[in-house]
Design a protein around this motif. Structure first.
Motif, mmCIF file in Angstrom:
data_model
loop_
_atom_site.group_PDB
_atom_site.id
_atom_site.type_symbol
_atom_site.label_atom_id
_atom_site.label_comp_id
_atom_site.label_asym_id
_atom_site.label_seq_id
_atom_site.Cartn_x
_atom_site.Cartn_y
_atom_site.Cartn_z
ATOM 1 N N ALA A 131 0.851 -1.189 0.000
ATOM 2 C CA ALA A 131 0.000 0.000 0.000
ATOM 3 C C ALA A 131 0.889 1.242 0.000
ATOM 4 N N VAL A 132 0.719 2.107 -0.986
ATOM 5 C CA VAL A 132 1.559 3.296 -1.128
ATOM 6 C C VAL A 132 0.793 4.508 -0.601
ATOM 7 N N TRP A 133 1.446 5.246 0.303
ATOM 8 C CA TRP A 133 0.834 6.407 0.954
ATOM 9 C C TRP A 133 1.636 7.660 0.647
ATOM 10 N N ASP A 134 0.941 8.747 0.423
ATOM 11 C CA ASP A 134 1.547 10.073 0.303
ATOM 12 C C ASP A 134 1.002 10.894 1.459
ATOM 13 N N GLY A 135 1.757 10.914 2.561
ATOM 14 C CA GLY A 135 1.229 11.534 3.779
ATOM 15 C C GLY A 135 0.044 10.733 4.268
ATOM 16 N N GLY A 136 -1.105 11.391 4.412
ATOM 17 C CA GLY A 136 -2.306 10.710 4.863
ATOM 18 C C GLY A 136 -3.164 10.185 3.741
ATOM 19 N N HIS A 137 -2.699 10.281 2.497
ATOM 20 C CA HIS A 137 -3.497 9.878 1.332
ATOM 21 C C HIS A 137 -3.037 8.531 0.810
ATOM 22 N N LEU A 138 -3.988 7.599 0.619
ATOM 23 C CA LEU A 138 -3.679 6.311 0.024
ATOM 24 C C LEU A 138 -3.594 6.479 -1.485
ATOM 25 N N VAL A 139 -2.399 6.281 -2.039
ATOM 26 C CA VAL A 139 -2.180 6.439 -3.477
ATOM 27 C C VAL A 139 -2.708 5.224 -4.224
ATOM 28 N N GLY A 140 -2.439 4.025 -3.718
ATOM 29 C CA GLY A 140 -2.883 2.807 -4.376
ATOM 30 C C GLY A 140 -2.041 1.626 -3.943
ATOM 31 N N PHE A 141 -2.158 0.516 -4.669
ATOM 32 C CA PHE A 141 -1.407 -0.704 -4.367
ATOM 33 C C PHE A 141 -0.497 -1.068 -5.533
ATOM 34 N N ILE A 142 0.683 -1.549 -5.192
ATOM 35 C CA ILE A 142 1.677 -2.002 -6.166
ATOM 36 C C ILE A 142 1.822 -3.516 -6.083
ATOM 37 N N ASP A 143 2.725 -4.073 -6.901
ATOM 38 C CA ASP A 143 3.099 -5.490 -6.869
ATOM 39 C C ASP A 143 1.899 -6.403 -7.137
ATOM 40 N N TRP A 144 1.512 -6.472 -8.393
ATOM 41 C CA TRP A 144 0.349 -7.255 -8.808
ATOM 42 C C TRP A 144 0.734 -8.637 -9.340
ATOM 43 N N ASP A 145 1.947 -9.106 -9.081
ATOM 44 C CA ASP A 145 2.412 -10.371 -9.648
ATOM 45 C C ASP A 145 1.563 -11.567 -9.238
ATOM 46 N N PHE A 146 0.932 -11.507 -8.061
ATOM 47 C CA PHE A 146 0.139 -12.636 -7.584
ATOM 48 C C PHE A 146 -1.344 -12.492 -7.907
ATOM 49 N N ALA A 147 -1.683 -11.542 -8.760
ATOM 50 C CA ALA A 147 -3.079 -11.413 -9.191
ATOM 51 C C ALA A 147 -3.539 -12.731 -9.820
ATOM 52 N N ALA A 148 -4.775 -13.114 -9.517
ATOM 53 C CA ALA A 148 -5.305 -14.388 -10.024
ATOM 54 C C ALA A 148 -6.801 -14.426 -9.762
ATOM 55 N N PRO A 149 -7.527 -15.260 -10.488
ATOM 56 C CA PRO A 149 -8.970 -15.374 -10.249
ATOM 57 C C PRO A 149 -9.275 -15.842 -8.832
ATOM 58 N N GLY A 150 -10.330 -15.288 -8.260
ATOM 59 C CA GLY A 150 -10.743 -15.683 -6.920
ATOM 60 C C GLY A 150 -12.015 -14.969 -6.524
ATOM 61 N N HIS A 151 -12.417 -15.164 -5.301
ATOM 62 C CA HIS A 151 -13.634 -14.544 -4.779
ATOM 63 C C HIS A 151 -13.303 -13.176 -4.167
ATOM 64 N N ALA A 152 -14.173 -12.222 -4.415
ATOM 65 C CA ALA A 152 -13.939 -10.867 -3.923
ATOM 66 C C ALA A 152 -13.766 -10.846 -2.406
#
Length: 255
Positions: A131-152
């Motif tokens: 999880a990438v943060w800029d101060g108190g703001h959540l910028v987003g998520f990195i490292d998607w190598d383990f992305a795969a089909p699954g349940h939400a």
């Protein structure tokens, strides 16, 4: 943030920054991950890296500017507002990805299931370290190598596991978040922001921990990386211990 021209060693791979791009080793799963990230860009979801292609043996991604949340966590993540931001991010991601249809030849790293209607593409590694943060703001998520089909719901369960955190007292201490009341409050805030029932999330997490430990034992025993390294460092045993902790604390977390 990683400096321009520098490299950073994670638990699975090494990345390097060149200007406003991140370079990391490509794998058989890279085309599928890039198709996912391209879909997110096309539907206006900006809080994930953009795929910029493959250069030789490296994939090229846009840089998310900010700092990952390593222990002890930054104040933003330790706050109720921070855990709510994570829940909103995941809800927005799931809304953006629901109509994504993977390429017919998609290959996902360590996938447990084939994609079918009703599944989403999970991030697969939803820990504070991504999880990438800029101060108190959540910028987003990195490292998607383990992305795969699954349940939400499994995505939310994994996020609760590592970001509440639903872990032992030692892990709570390292994160800077501890105490039964604090964990219950953070679990409620995360689930409220996502719009899910805490009891359903704990059920999903219990099942997820069982599957993840079994996958490490199975693939690690076959010598497949990175699961062989996970097995060697004791991750399967650690997951079993954390599952036992979760079962013992379940009533208090839902009180």
């Amino acid at each position: 943030m990683i400096e321009d021209g520098a490299t950073d060693q994670g638990s699975v791979t090494t990345v390097r920054r060149i200007g406003d791009t991140i370079r990391r080793p490509a794998g058989a799963w890279t085309p599928a991950v890039h198709a996912l990230l391209a879909h997110l860009e096309a539907v206006g979801f900006t809080r994930a890296p953009r795929p910029l292609g493959v250069d030789g043996t490296e994939e090229v991604l846009s840089l998310l500017r900010g700092e990952p949340a390593f222990a002890p966590w930054p104040p933003a993540l330790r706050s109720t507002g921070g855990i709510r931001a994570l829940g909103r991010w995941l809800r927005e991601y799931h809304d953006a990805v629901r109509d994504f249809r993977p390429p017919a030849d998609a290959r996902w790293q360590g996938a447990e299931e084939e994609w079918r209607p009703g599944l989403v593409i999970r991030h697969g590694d939803l820990g504070p370290w991504n999880a990438v943060w800029d101060g108190g703001h959540l910028v987003g998520f990195i490292d998607w190598d383990f992305a795969a089909p699954g349940h939400a719901l499994d995505n939310l369960a994994q996020l609760a596991w590592y970001a509440v955190p639903l872990r032992s007292a030692e892990q709570q201490r390292r994160a800077g978040v501890a105490g039964e009341h604090a964990l219950r409050e953070r679990l409620d805030a995360l689930c409220s922001a996502y719009r899910a029932r805490p009891s359903a999330v704990l059920d999903a997490l219990d099942a997820l921990q069982t599957r993840e430990a079994a996958r490490i034992e199975r693939l690690g025993g076959l010598g497949e990386e990175p699961w062989a390294s996970f097995l060697a460092r004791g991750d399967a045993a650690e997951m079993a211990a954390e599952q036992a902790w979760l079962r013992a604390e379940r009533a208090a977390l839902l009180d």
